[in-house]
Design a protein around this motif. Structure first.
Motif, PDB file in Angstrom:
ATOM      1  N   GLN A  69      61.738  34.156  43.579  1.00 40.12           N
ATOM      2  CA  GLN A  69      62.012  32.732  43.476  1.00 40.12           C
ATOM      3  C   GLN A  69      61.829  32.059  44.830  1.00 40.12           C
ATOM      4  OE1 GLN A  69      65.949  32.199  41.753  1.00 40.12           O
ATOM      5  NE2 GLN A  69      65.073  32.022  39.705  1.00 40.12           N
ATOM      6  N   VAL A  70      61.178  30.905  44.831  1.00 40.79           N
ATOM      7  CA  VAL A  70      60.995  30.124  46.055  1.00 40.79           C
ATOM      8  C   VAL A  70      61.396  28.690  45.764  1.00 40.79           C
ATOM      9  CG1 VAL A  70      59.176  31.614  46.966  1.00 40.79           C
ATOM     10  CG2 VAL A  70      58.574  29.662  45.527  1.00 40.79           C
ATOM     11  N   VAL A  71      61.757  27.956  46.821  1.00 40.95           N
ATOM     12  CA  VAL A  71      62.235  26.584  46.674  1.00 40.95           C
ATOM     13  C   VAL A  71      61.362  25.650  47.500  1.00 40.95           C
ATOM     14  CG1 VAL A  71      64.190  25.020  46.971  1.00 40.95           C
ATOM     15  CG2 VAL A  71      64.593  27.407  46.344  1.00 40.95           C
ATOM     16  N   GLY A  72      60.944  24.548  46.883  1.00 44.18           N
ATOM     17  CA  GLY A  72      60.210  23.513  47.603  1.00 44.18           C
ATOM     18  C   GLY A  72      58.705  23.609  47.443  1.00 44.18           C
ATOM     19  N   GLN A  73      58.045  22.483  47.663  1.00 45.59           N
ATOM     20  CA  GLN A  73      56.607  22.394  47.421  1.00 45.59           C
ATOM     21  C   GLN A  73      55.795  23.303  48.337  1.00 45.59           C
ATOM     22  OE1 GLN A  73      55.934  18.169  47.833  1.00 45.59           O
ATOM     23  NE2 GLN A  73      56.306  17.787  45.648  1.00 45.59           N
ATOM     24  N   GLN A  74      56.192  23.407  49.608  1.00 44.32           N
ATOM     25  CA  GLN A  74      55.430  24.236  50.539  1.00 44.32           C
ATOM     26  C   GLN A  74      55.455  25.705  50.125  1.00 44.32           C
ATOM     27  OE1 GLN A  74      56.439  23.638  54.644  1.00 44.32           O
ATOM     28  NE2 GLN A  74      55.012  25.198  55.411  1.00 44.32           N
ATOM     29  N   ALA A  75      56.634  26.190  49.759  1.00 44.99           N
ATOM     30  CA  ALA A  75      56.756  27.585  49.334  1.00 44.99           C
ATOM     31  C   ALA A  75      56.013  27.824  48.018  1.00 44.99           C
ATOM     32  CB  ALA A  75      58.226  27.957  49.183  1.00 44.99           C
ATOM     33  N   ILE A  76      56.051  26.840  47.138  1.00 43.32           N
ATOM     34  CA  ILE A  76      55.346  26.963  45.860  1.00 43.32           C
ATOM     35  C   ILE A  76      53.838  27.014  46.095  1.00 43.32           C
ATOM     36  CG2 ILE A  76      54.801  25.753  43.704  1.00 43.32           C
ATOM     37  CD1 ILE A  76      57.711  24.767  43.682  1.00 43.32           C
ATOM     38  N   GLU A  77      53.353  26.191  47.011  1.00 41.21           N
ATOM     39  CA  GLU A  77      51.923  26.229  47.337  1.00 41.21           C
ATOM     40  C   GLU A  77      51.524  27.602  47.846  1.00 41.21           C
ATOM     41  OE1 GLU A  77      48.691  24.184  50.405  1.00 41.21           O
ATOM     42  OE2 GLU A  77      50.635  23.219  50.071  1.00 41.21           O
ATOM     43  N   SER A  78      52.380  28.197  48.691  1.00 38.46           N
ATOM     44  CA  SER A  78      52.085  29.531  49.220  1.00 38.46           C
ATOM     45  C   SER A  78      52.040  30.564  48.104  1.00 38.46           C
ATOM     46  CB  SER A  78      53.157  29.912  50.247  1.00 38.46           C
ATOM     47  OG  SER A  78      52.940  31.228  50.718  1.00 38.46           O
ATOM     48  N   GLN A  79      52.946  30.434  47.128  1.00 40.32           N
ATOM     49  CA  GLN A  79      52.958  31.353  45.993  1.00 40.32           C
ATOM     50  C   GLN A  79      51.664  31.275  45.197  1.00 40.32           C
ATOM     51  OE1 GLN A  79      55.332  33.644  44.458  1.00 40.32           O
ATOM     52  NE2 GLN A  79      56.064  33.692  46.577  1.00 40.32           N
ATOM     53  N   PHE A  80      51.233  30.064  44.895  1.00 36.45           N
ATOM     54  CA  PHE A  80      50.008  29.903  44.105  1.00 36.45           C
ATOM     55  C   PHE A  80      48.780  30.353  44.889  1.00 36.45           C
ATOM     56  CE2 PHE A  80      52.469  26.935  41.350  1.00 36.45           C
ATOM     57  CZ  PHE A  80      52.193  27.570  40.150  1.00 36.45           C
ATOM     58  N   SER A  81      48.768  30.133  46.188  1.00 34.33           N
ATOM     59  CA  SER A  81      47.646  30.609  47.005  1.00 34.33           C
ATOM     60  C   SER A  81      47.524  32.121  46.896  1.00 34.33           C
ATOM     61  CB  SER A  81      47.843  30.186  48.464  1.00 34.33           C
ATOM     62  OG  SER A  81      47.794  28.779  48.600  1.00 34.33           O
ATOM     63  N   GLY A  82      48.672  32.810  46.927  1.00 31.69           N
ATOM     64  CA  GLY A  82      48.660  34.256  46.788  1.00 31.69           C
ATOM     65  C   GLY A  82      48.196  34.709  45.419  1.00 31.69           C
ATOM     66  N   ILE A  83      48.615  33.983  44.381  1.00 37.74           N
ATOM     67  CA  ILE A  83      48.194  34.328  43.023  1.00 37.74           C
ATOM     68  C   ILE A  83      46.685  34.189  42.877  1.00 37.74           C
ATOM     69  CG2 ILE A  83      48.304  33.600  40.603  1.00 37.74           C
ATOM     70  CD1 ILE A  83      51.251  32.859  41.095  1.00 37.74           C
ATOM     71  N   PHE A  84      46.140  33.085  43.374  1.00 34.05           N
ATOM     72  CA  PHE A  84      44.694  32.855  43.242  1.00 34.05           C
ATOM     73  C   PHE A  84      43.889  33.841  44.081  1.00 34.05           C
ATOM     74  CE2 PHE A  84      46.005  28.237  42.352  1.00 34.05           C
ATOM     75  CZ  PHE A  84      46.063  28.486  41.000  1.00 34.05           C
ATOM     76  N   GLU A  85      44.496  34.326  45.173  1.00 35.68           N
ATOM     77  CA  GLU A  85      43.790  35.270  46.035  1.00 35.68           C
ATOM     78  C   GLU A  85      43.728  36.652  45.401  1.00 35.68           C
ATOM     79  OE1 GLU A  85      41.602  36.724  49.106  1.00 35.68           O
ATOM     80  OE2 GLU A  85      42.183  34.620  48.791  1.00 35.68           O
ATOM     81  N   THR A  86      44.830  37.073  44.778  1.00 33.66           N
ATOM     82  CA  THR A  86      44.870  38.421  44.203  1.00 33.66           C
ATOM     83  C   THR A  86      44.318  38.494  42.779  1.00 33.66           C
ATOM     84  OG1 THR A  86      47.158  38.025  43.443  1.00 33.66           O
ATOM     85  CG2 THR A  86      46.865  39.064  45.604  1.00 33.66           C
ATOM     86  N   SER A  87      44.261  37.362  42.081  1.00 34.11           N
ATOM     87  CA  SER A  87      43.746  37.349  40.696  1.00 34.11           C
ATOM     88  C   SER A  87      42.586  36.372  40.601  1.00 34.11           C
ATOM     89  CB  SER A  87      44.864  36.962  39.721  1.00 34.11           C
ATOM     90  OG  SER A  87      45.928  37.867  39.770  1.00 34.11           O
ATOM     91  N   LYS A  88      41.448  36.822  41.059  1.00 30.92           N
ATOM     92  CA  LYS A  88      40.268  35.967  41.045  1.00 30.92           C
ATOM     93  C   LYS A  88      39.888  35.595  39.617  1.00 30.92           C
ATOM     94  CE  LYS A  88      39.442  36.230  45.530  1.00 30.92           C
ATOM     95  NZ  LYS A  88      39.531  35.058  46.428  1.00 30.92           N
ATOM     96  N   GLY A  89      39.611  34.315  39.411  1.00 27.80           N
ATOM     97  CA  GLY A  89      39.160  33.862  38.103  1.00 27.80           C
ATOM     98  C   GLY A  89      40.263  33.709  37.080  1.00 27.80           C
ATOM     99  N   ILE A  90      41.520  33.794  37.507  1.00 30.16           N
ATOM    100  CA  ILE A  90      42.630  33.646  36.566  1.00 30.16           C
ATOM    101  C   ILE A  90      42.623  32.245  35.959  1.00 30.16           C
ATOM    102  CG2 ILE A  90      44.246  32.916  38.372  1.00 30.16           C
ATOM    103  CD1 ILE A  90      46.453  34.397  36.836  1.00 30.16           C
ATOM    104  N   LYS A  91      42.915  32.164  34.662  1.00 31.03           N
ATOM    105  CA  LYS A  91      42.895  30.880  33.957  1.00 31.03           C
ATOM    106  C   LYS A  91      44.188  30.687  33.169  1.00 31.03           C
ATOM    107  CE  LYS A  91      38.715  29.851  35.299  1.00 31.03           C
ATOM    108  NZ  LYS A  91      38.491  28.751  36.292  1.00 31.03           N
ATOM    109  N   LEU A  92      44.478  29.418  32.903  1.00 33.24           N
ATOM    110  CA  LEU A  92      45.687  29.049  32.183  1.00 33.24           C
ATOM    111  C   LEU A  92      45.338  28.173  30.989  1.00 33.24           C
ATOM    112  CD1 LEU A  92      48.849  28.752  31.987  1.00 33.24           C
ATOM    113  CD2 LEU A  92      48.605  26.745  33.469  1.00 33.24           C
ATOM    114  N   SER A  93      45.975  28.450  29.861  1.00 29.21           N
ATOM    115  CA  SER A  93      45.851  27.610  28.674  1.00 29.21           C
ATOM    116  C   SER A  93      47.251  27.232  28.219  1.00 29.21           C
ATOM    117  CB  SER A  93      45.115  28.357  27.558  1.00 29.21           C
ATOM    118  OG  SER A  93      45.137  27.614  26.346  1.00 29.21           O
ATOM    119  N   THR A  94      47.490  25.942  27.956  1.00 31.55           N
ATOM    120  CA  THR A  94      48.826  25.488  27.571  1.00 31.55           C
ATOM    121  C   THR A  94      48.768  24.650  26.302  1.00 31.55           C
ATOM    122  OG1 THR A  94      48.606  23.548  29.010  1.00 31.55           O
ATOM    123  CG2 THR A  94      49.714  25.476  29.929  1.00 31.55           C
TER     124      THR A  94
END
Length: 298
Positions: A69-94
């Protein structure tokens, strides 16, 4: 002022106030639904900065892969950067199911999501997203997710009998037998409702349930009739025919057995025959093949 007049004035005032309220709520719901789509687009573009901007400054984000768990926009941005780096081409459908307002500035969005990674099965979850309204903009504050239960189905085992689905009838000068066969939920069972009519009077009716027995790796069936009799059968395929070894119990407690044979002729016709029939310890004559025809769909 009379009581009726007071009620009318109150109704008029409520109507005047309610119209803008409902209009604002409809507008807010449209904004939230658009925010969901914008979030999905930003995720699929791999834009971590844009995603983070869609969360409130004090939002709490839980990484679904690590549980961190992380708090705040900066930490959230860092989390998503890591996700996109380790999971190339990952996609979301909602898919948004509904939006409910807790207050004028807090809303809950309910929906389902799929995370799609290359060469992997999609991960599907149901989620609840809490939005807060800040400076006229709806921002994410919390998201809780739960995995969608995996529902097992025995459809593949029962698929060879799918041709039986529908309404059928066989009749002669003495009686008419009508049968309706349909799938249960998740196609784990088939039900066959039947009624035997003699001279415009239903003499007996009942239900048969057909399913896959995983313990014996066989198709089995259970039948119950309105007279109080019941039985069970084991199905086996012999060429284009299905043979059902049936053991039954009559209302008086006596036992019976037979081999019922279903032979598919074409998509709209099959024959039914009963052989090797025993009842009360006595051998009974075979029943000659009866032609059963599909009835047109209603």
């Amino acid at each position: 002022m009379t009581r009726i007049s007071v009620a009318l004035v109150g109704l008029i005032c409520w109507t005047v106030l309610a119209v803008p309220l409902f209009a604002d709520q409809a507008s807010d719901e449209a904004m939230i639904r658009k925010a969901v789509q914008d979030y999905t687009d930003a995720f699929n573009a791999g834009d971590a900065k844009q995603l983070a901007s869609m969360w409130s400054p004090e939002a709490v984000y839980t990484n679904p892969d690590t549980g961190e768990q992380v708090v705040g926009q900066q930490a959230i941005e860092s989390q998503f950067s890591g996700i996109f780096e380790t999971s190339k081409g990952i996609k979301l459908s909602t898919t948004t199911t509904s939006v409910q307002f807790i207050s004028p500035t807090v809303a809950a969005e309910f929906g389902s999501a799929q995370i799609i990674r290359s060469e992997e099965e999609p991960e599907e979850t149901n989620y609840t997203a809490i939005y807060v309204k800040r400076d006229g903009k709806w921002l994410l504050d919390r998201v809780t997710e739960e995995d969608v239960p995996v529902v097992t189905s025995n459809y593949e085992h029962l698929k060879p009998l799918e041709w039986m689905i529908g309404s059928w009838v066989d009749e002669d000068d003495q009686a008419t037998v009508e049968t309706t066969c349909q799938w249960t939920k998740n196609r784990n069972f088939m039900t066959r409702m039947f009624a035997v009519t003699v001279r415009d009077r239903v003499e007996v009716s009942g239900m048969q349930i057909i399913g896959w027995d995983p313990s014996t790796k066989q198709i089995r069936s259970w039948v119950f009739d309105s007279a109080g009799g019941f039985g069970e059968g084991t199905w086996s395929q012999k060429g284009v025919s299905w043979q059902v070894q049936v053991a039954g119990v009559a209302p008086d407690g006596s036992k019976s057995s037979s081999v019922n044979v279903f032979t598919k002729m074409d998509e709209d016709t099959f024959t039914w025959q009963s052989v090797s029939r025993f009842a009360g310890g006595e051998l009974l004559p075979n029943v000659d093949p009866v032609v059963v025809r599909r009835q047109p769909s209603q």
